[in-house]
Design an enzyme around this catalytic site. Structure first.
Site, PDB file in Angstrom:
ATOM      1  N   ALA A  54       0.810  -1.230  -0.026  1.00 21.31           N
ATOM      2  CA  ALA A  54      -0.102   0.107  -0.075  1.00 21.31           C
ATOM      3  C   ALA A  54       0.912   1.233   0.002  1.00 21.31           C
ATOM      4  CB  ALA A  54      -1.147   0.021   1.199  1.00 21.31           C
ATOM      5  N   ASN A  81       4.035  -7.408   5.302  1.00 21.47           N
ATOM      6  CA  ASN A  81       3.039  -8.673   4.750  1.00 21.47           C
ATOM      7  C   ASN A  81       2.891  -8.779   3.471  1.00 21.47           C
ATOM      8  OD1 ASN A  81       2.682  -9.473   7.377  1.00 21.47           O
ATOM      9  ND2 ASN A  81       0.532  -8.745   7.567  1.00 21.47           N
ATOM     10  N   GLY A  86       1.045 -14.663  -0.525  1.00 12.33           N
ATOM     11  CA  GLY A  86       1.120 -15.731  -1.406  1.00 12.33           C
ATOM     12  C   GLY A  86       0.786 -15.226  -2.976  1.00 12.33           C
ATOM     13  N   ALA A 194       8.167   5.614  12.165  1.00 11.24           N
ATOM     14  CA  ALA A 194       7.469   6.786  12.445  1.00 11.24           C
ATOM     15  C   ALA A 194       6.955   6.748  13.953  1.00 11.24           C
ATOM     16  CB  ALA A 194       6.280   6.858  11.453  1.00 11.24           C
ATOM     17  N   ASP A 262       1.065   0.246  14.426  1.00  5.51           N
ATOM     18  CA  ASP A 262       1.388   1.531  14.954  1.00  5.51           C
ATOM     19  C   ASP A 262       0.704   2.641  14.138  1.00  5.51           C
ATOM     20  OD1 ASP A 262       3.587  -0.095  15.213  1.00  5.51           O
ATOM     21  OD2 ASP A 262       5.314   1.000  14.480  1.00  5.51           O
ATOM     22  N   ARG A 321     -13.245 -18.151   5.062  1.00  2.00           N
ATOM     23  CA  ARG A 321     -12.216 -18.538   5.809  1.00  2.00           C
ATOM     24  C   ARG A 321     -12.570 -18.722   7.239  1.00  2.00           C
ATOM     25  NH1 ARG A 321      -7.152 -15.193   3.288  1.00  2.00           N
ATOM     26  NH2 ARG A 321      -6.574 -16.686   1.878  1.00  2.00           N
ATOM     27  N   HIS A 427      -4.878 -11.818   9.258  1.00  2.00           N
ATOM     28  CA  HIS A 427      -5.385 -10.366   8.620  1.00  2.00           C
ATOM     29  C   HIS A 427      -6.050  -9.755   9.665  1.00  2.00           C
ATOM     30  CE1 HIS A 427      -7.496  -7.432   5.864  1.00  2.00           C
ATOM     31  NE2 HIS A 427      -6.306  -7.770   5.272  1.00  2.00           N
ATOM     32  N   ALA A 471      -7.030  -8.814  -0.412  1.00  2.00           N
ATOM     33  CA  ALA A 471      -6.152  -7.747   0.290  1.00  2.00           C
ATOM     34  C   ALA A 471      -5.249  -7.100  -0.655  1.00  2.00           C
ATOM     35  CB  ALA A 471      -5.469  -8.098   1.433  1.00  2.00           C
TER      36      ALA A 471
HETATM   37  C1  FAD Z   1       1.701 -14.908   4.807  1.00  2.00           C
HETATM   38  C2  FAD Z   1       0.632 -13.871   4.171  1.00  2.00           C
HETATM   39  C3  FAD Z   1      -0.002 -14.563   2.943  1.00  2.00           C
HETATM   40  C4  FAD Z   1      -0.909 -13.480   2.366  1.00  2.00           C
HETATM   41  N1  FAD Z   1      -1.285 -13.843   1.007  1.00  2.00           N
HETATM   42  C5  FAD Z   1      -2.051 -13.129   0.501  1.00  2.00           C
HETATM   43  C6  FAD Z   1      -2.671 -13.235  -0.884  1.00  2.00           C
HETATM   44  O1  FAD Z   1      -2.060 -14.375  -1.380  1.00  2.00           O
HETATM   45  N2  FAD Z   1      -3.589 -12.560  -1.288  1.00  2.00           N
HETATM   46  C7  FAD Z   1      -3.919 -11.316  -0.756  1.00  2.00           C
HETATM   47  O2  FAD Z   1      -5.005 -10.888  -1.084  1.00  2.00           O
HETATM   48  N3  FAD Z   1      -3.730 -11.036   0.595  1.00  2.00           N
HETATM   49  C8  FAD Z   1      -2.765 -11.985   1.193  1.00  2.00           C
HETATM   50  N4  FAD Z   1      -2.469 -11.449   2.454  1.00  2.00           N
HETATM   51  C9  FAD Z   1      -2.971 -10.422   2.788  1.00  2.00           C
HETATM   52  C10 FAD Z   1      -1.849  -9.297   2.493  1.00  2.00           C
HETATM   53  O3  FAD Z   1      -0.631  -9.600   2.094  1.00  2.00           O
HETATM   54  C11 FAD Z   1      -1.945  -7.964   3.430  1.00  2.00           C
HETATM   55  O4  FAD Z   1      -3.076  -7.885   3.781  1.00  2.00           O
HETATM   56  C12 FAD Z   1      -1.306  -6.676   2.637  1.00  2.00           C
HETATM   57  O5  FAD Z   1       0.050  -7.205   1.983  1.00  2.00           O
HETATM   58  C13 FAD Z   1      -1.024  -5.704   3.439  1.00  2.00           C
HETATM   59  O6  FAD Z   1      -0.235  -4.617   2.870  1.00  2.00           O
HETATM   60  P1  FAD Z   1      -0.103  -3.219   3.427  1.00  2.00           P
HETATM   61  O7  FAD Z   1       0.875  -2.511   2.543  1.00  2.00           O
HETATM   62  O8  FAD Z   1      -1.198  -2.569   3.999  1.00  2.00           O
HETATM   63  O9  FAD Z   1       0.779  -3.724   4.737  1.00  2.00           O
HETATM   64  P2  FAD Z   1       2.220  -4.348   4.833  1.00  2.00           P
HETATM   65  O10 FAD Z   1       2.618  -5.097   3.446  1.00  2.00           O
HETATM   66  O11 FAD Z   1       2.319  -5.153   6.131  1.00  2.00           O
HETATM   67  O12 FAD Z   1       3.194  -3.222   4.903  1.00  2.00           O
HETATM   68  C14 FAD Z   1       3.049  -2.187   6.046  1.00  2.00           C
HETATM   69  C15 FAD Z   1       4.767  -1.810   6.368  1.00  2.00           C
HETATM   70  O13 FAD Z   1       4.737  -0.584   7.072  1.00  2.00           O
HETATM   71  C16 FAD Z   1       5.785  -0.719   8.027  1.00  2.00           C
HETATM   72  N5  FAD Z   1       5.638  -0.062   9.330  1.00  2.00           N
HETATM   73  C17 FAD Z   1       4.714  -0.425  10.319  1.00  2.00           C
HETATM   74  N6  FAD Z   1       4.724   0.412  11.261  1.00  2.00           N
HETATM   75  C18 FAD Z   1       5.686   1.395  10.839  1.00  2.00           C
HETATM   76  C19 FAD Z   1       6.149   2.766  11.547  1.00  2.00           C
HETATM   77  N7  FAD Z   1       5.751   3.084  12.415  1.00  2.00           N
HETATM   78  N8  FAD Z   1       7.007   3.447  10.787  1.00  2.00           N
HETATM   79  C20 FAD Z   1       7.528   2.866   9.579  1.00  2.00           C
HETATM   80  N9  FAD Z   1       7.101   1.866   8.748  1.00  2.00           N
HETATM   81  C21 FAD Z   1       6.067   1.114   9.603  1.00  2.00           C
HETATM   82  C22 FAD Z   1       5.956  -2.444   8.245  1.00  2.00           C
HETATM   83  O14 FAD Z   1       7.143  -2.689   8.656  1.00  2.00           O
HETATM   84  C23 FAD Z   1       5.609  -2.878   6.562  1.00  2.00           C
HETATM   85  O15 FAD Z   1       6.765  -3.071   6.037  1.00  2.00           O
HETATM   86  C24 FAD Z   1      -1.258 -12.427   2.831  1.00  2.00           C
HETATM   87  C25 FAD Z   1      -0.842 -11.900   4.111  1.00  2.00           C
HETATM   88  C26 FAD Z   1       0.182 -12.821   4.947  1.00  2.00           C
HETATM   89  C27 FAD Z   1       0.844 -12.347   6.052  1.00  2.00           C
END
Ligand code: FAD
Length: 490
Positions: A54, A81, A86, A194, A262, A321, A427, A471
């Site tokens: 994101a 994540n 996957g 942050a 956070d 799920r 999740h 997601a």
């Molecule tokens: C093992 C696994 C398999 C999955 N497989 C799928 C799938 O196949 N298909 C699907 O649709 N969804 C899947 N999901 C769900 C999906 O991957 C996640 O919901 C999605 O990637 C979240 O993206 P995000 O960018 O919101 O968060 P994230 O990818 O978790 O990124 C958030 C980032 O913010 C950083 N961060 C946190 N706090 C701070 C701070 N205070 N300061 C600076 N940086 C910070 C973290 O370190 C991290 O790098 C899966 C999840 C997991 C765990």
């Protein structure tokens, strides 16, 4: 003479810079003493918190819209994540689905997302998700990400609309977006956590207080907006127990250690509202030893069944799920076995793990006959043979007593595989309340100016239960919107 002029020029530049800096500090003066930090403040149009899918999507989108962007990531690497996912991405995609004979529509995706979340998802946000998922996938492709032509139903997806990246897992998303971000001039700072959102006198978010790798205090000013993309809270035991007391430390999780909520906590200090925090998803089919979603043969459900130690099916495998997880937890030892035949066994699984290695390491059982398989896996052999026979008959009829709707091959070509699985925290559907422009809303429903959020840090999209594969579509669709709006300082 030349030297004299140069000296005067330097003095003028210094004075102009000093004046500019003073002016800036006055315009965006953070409220209260607590916001003062040692060290120099850095400035950009947009500051993004979080370097997962994101955050990177938001950073790229903001940069596309002309913004100077700084992205802060607290871990030593990008990905969150997203990189360990996957990689399955849900989108209605006639170009890929029609040749495979898959009937689908945007309304079908919408309906399943809404109903799969017990009507608790915000209809306007869900509409945006399903209507923009394909365009967002094409956007990734335009930046060089490759998807195969396969469209499958992963567990909990409820339909065959999960796209499969060419690279294993979530690697392709991060690699693609990091390159795009760097090409567009986004500055990426790792090991920069942050800590606090900074506001001006009017309550507009104007920056972020952070901690650097050596514990130094840092400050980042955002001229136009701050995007919170810090992910969910699946790895924050205290926080998840607060919202679901069952999910204590002893519960395994698929999440990376940085998923500690956070962004939610920081925004709550500004009276941000939260939505659906008690809805924490368990991945039904995780590895019982580690809680990880890896170490398996196959993720797609079309041609597999789930059986218990007694060798019996106990649930409709294409179910939601939450239903699957609850059903597995009721079985002997709280586990089930995913059974598939040789035709569904790739050389490498979707995480790039060699299936033969997993067999050797004891994660997966493999045998030439179902009887042998049952014996080494500790499943009732007679019952397993009978269950598979009945399943194969059901495949022919495309109908069974469990009400299954997603069908693929029979299970009859050896060798056969059994992968033990159990639920694991996966999740967090709940998070910050946002509007359709990804602006973060206060508990009273008003906008917190200058603050945007996208991805798992937000709530209100997936309701009580997220469809598998939704997601990744969510983080790219809403990440793009957040980046664009933050760039424009909406
Ligand atoms: C093992 C696994 C398999 C999955 N497989 C799928 C799938 O196949 N298909 C699907 O649709 N969804 C899947 N999901 C769900 C999906 O991957 C996640 O919901 C999605 O990637 C979240 O993206 P995000 O960018 O919101 O968060 P994230 O990818 O978790 O990124 C958030 C980032 O913010 C950083 N961060 C946190 N706090 C701070 C701070 N205070 N300061 C600076 N940086 C910070 C973290 O370190 C991290 O790098 C899966 C999840 C997991 C765990």
């Amino acid at each position: 003479m030349r030297q004299k002029n140069f000296g005067a020029l330097l003095l003028v530049l210094f004075l102009v810079a000093a004046l500019a800096l003073t002016g800036c500090q006055q315009a965006g003066e953070p409220a209260g003493e607590a916001d003062e930090v040692a060290g120099e403040a850095r400035e950009a149009d947009v500051v993004v918190i979080g370097g997962g899918g994101a955050g990177l999507a938001a950073a790229v989108s903001a940069a596309e819209n002309g913004a100077e962007v700084i992205l802060l990531e607290k871990m030593t690497m990008l990905g969150g994540n997203t990189i360990r996912s996957g990689g399955y991405y849900n989108a209605v995609d006639p170009e890929r689905q029609e040749p495979l004979g898959i009937e689908d529509s945007i309304d079908h995706h919408y309906q399943q997302t809404i109903e799969g979340g017990d009507n608790e998802g915000d209809p306007a946000l869900v509409r945006i998700l399903v209507e923009n998922a394909l365009d967002a996938l094409h956007w990734l492709e335009d930046y060089g990400m490759e998807f195969t032509d396969k469209v499958v139903a992963i567990q909990g997806a409820m339909w065959e609309r999960s796209h499969v990246p060419a690279e294993s897992g979530g690697y392709g998303y991060i690699q693609t977006l990091e390159k795009a971000a760097r090409d567009l001039g986004v500055e990426i700072l790792l090991e920069t956590k942050a800590e606090k959102l900074l506001t001006d006198e009017e309550g507009r978010v104007v920056g972020v207080k952070a901690t650097g790798a050596d514990g130094e205090e840092l400050e980042f000013r955002a001229r136009n907006g701050v995007v919170l993309a810090s992910g969910g809270f699946g790895a924050n035991v205290e926080m998840r127990v607060k919202y679901d007391p069952r999910l204590t430390e002893s519960f395994p999780t698929t999440n990376h250690p940085g998923a500690t909520g956070d962004g939610i906590l920081m925004a709550q200090e500004l009276e941000a509202g939260v939505t659906g925090m008690e809805h924490i998803q368990l991945l039904p089919l995780a590895d019982p030893k580690s809680g990880s979603s890896q170490h398996k043969v196959v993720t797609e459900i079309q041609s597999t069944i789930m059986v218990n130690r007694e060798g019996k099916r106990f649930v409709n495998e294409d179910n939601r799920r939450d239903v699957l997880s609850a059903a597995i937890m009721e079985q002997t030892d709280g586990i089930c076995f995913v059974i598939n035949d040789a035709r569904e066994a790739p050389e490498y699984n979707n995480y790039g793990e060699k299936v033969e290695d997993l067999v050797e390491q004891g994660y997966v059982y493999k045998a030439d006959t179902l009887e042998e398989l049952a014996e080494i896996a500790g499943i009732d052999a007679e019952a397993l043979v009978q269950t598979v026979k009945e399943f194969n008959e059901a495949v022919a009829k495309q109908s069974d007593s469990f009400g299954r709707k997603v069908w693929g091959n029979t299970i009859e070509v050896g060798p056969f595989y059994a992968t033990p699985r159990c639920p694991s925290i996966h999740h967090t559907m709940g998070g910050l309340t946002i509007n359709t422009e990804t602006q973060v809303l206060k508990t009273d429903g008003t906008v917190i100016p200058g603050l945007y959020a996208a991805g798992e840090v937000t709530g209100g999209i997936h309701g009580t239960n997220r469809l598998g594969g939704n997601a990744l579509a969510d983080i790219i669709v809403f990440g793009r919107i957040a980046g664009r709006n933050a760039a424009q300082g909406l």
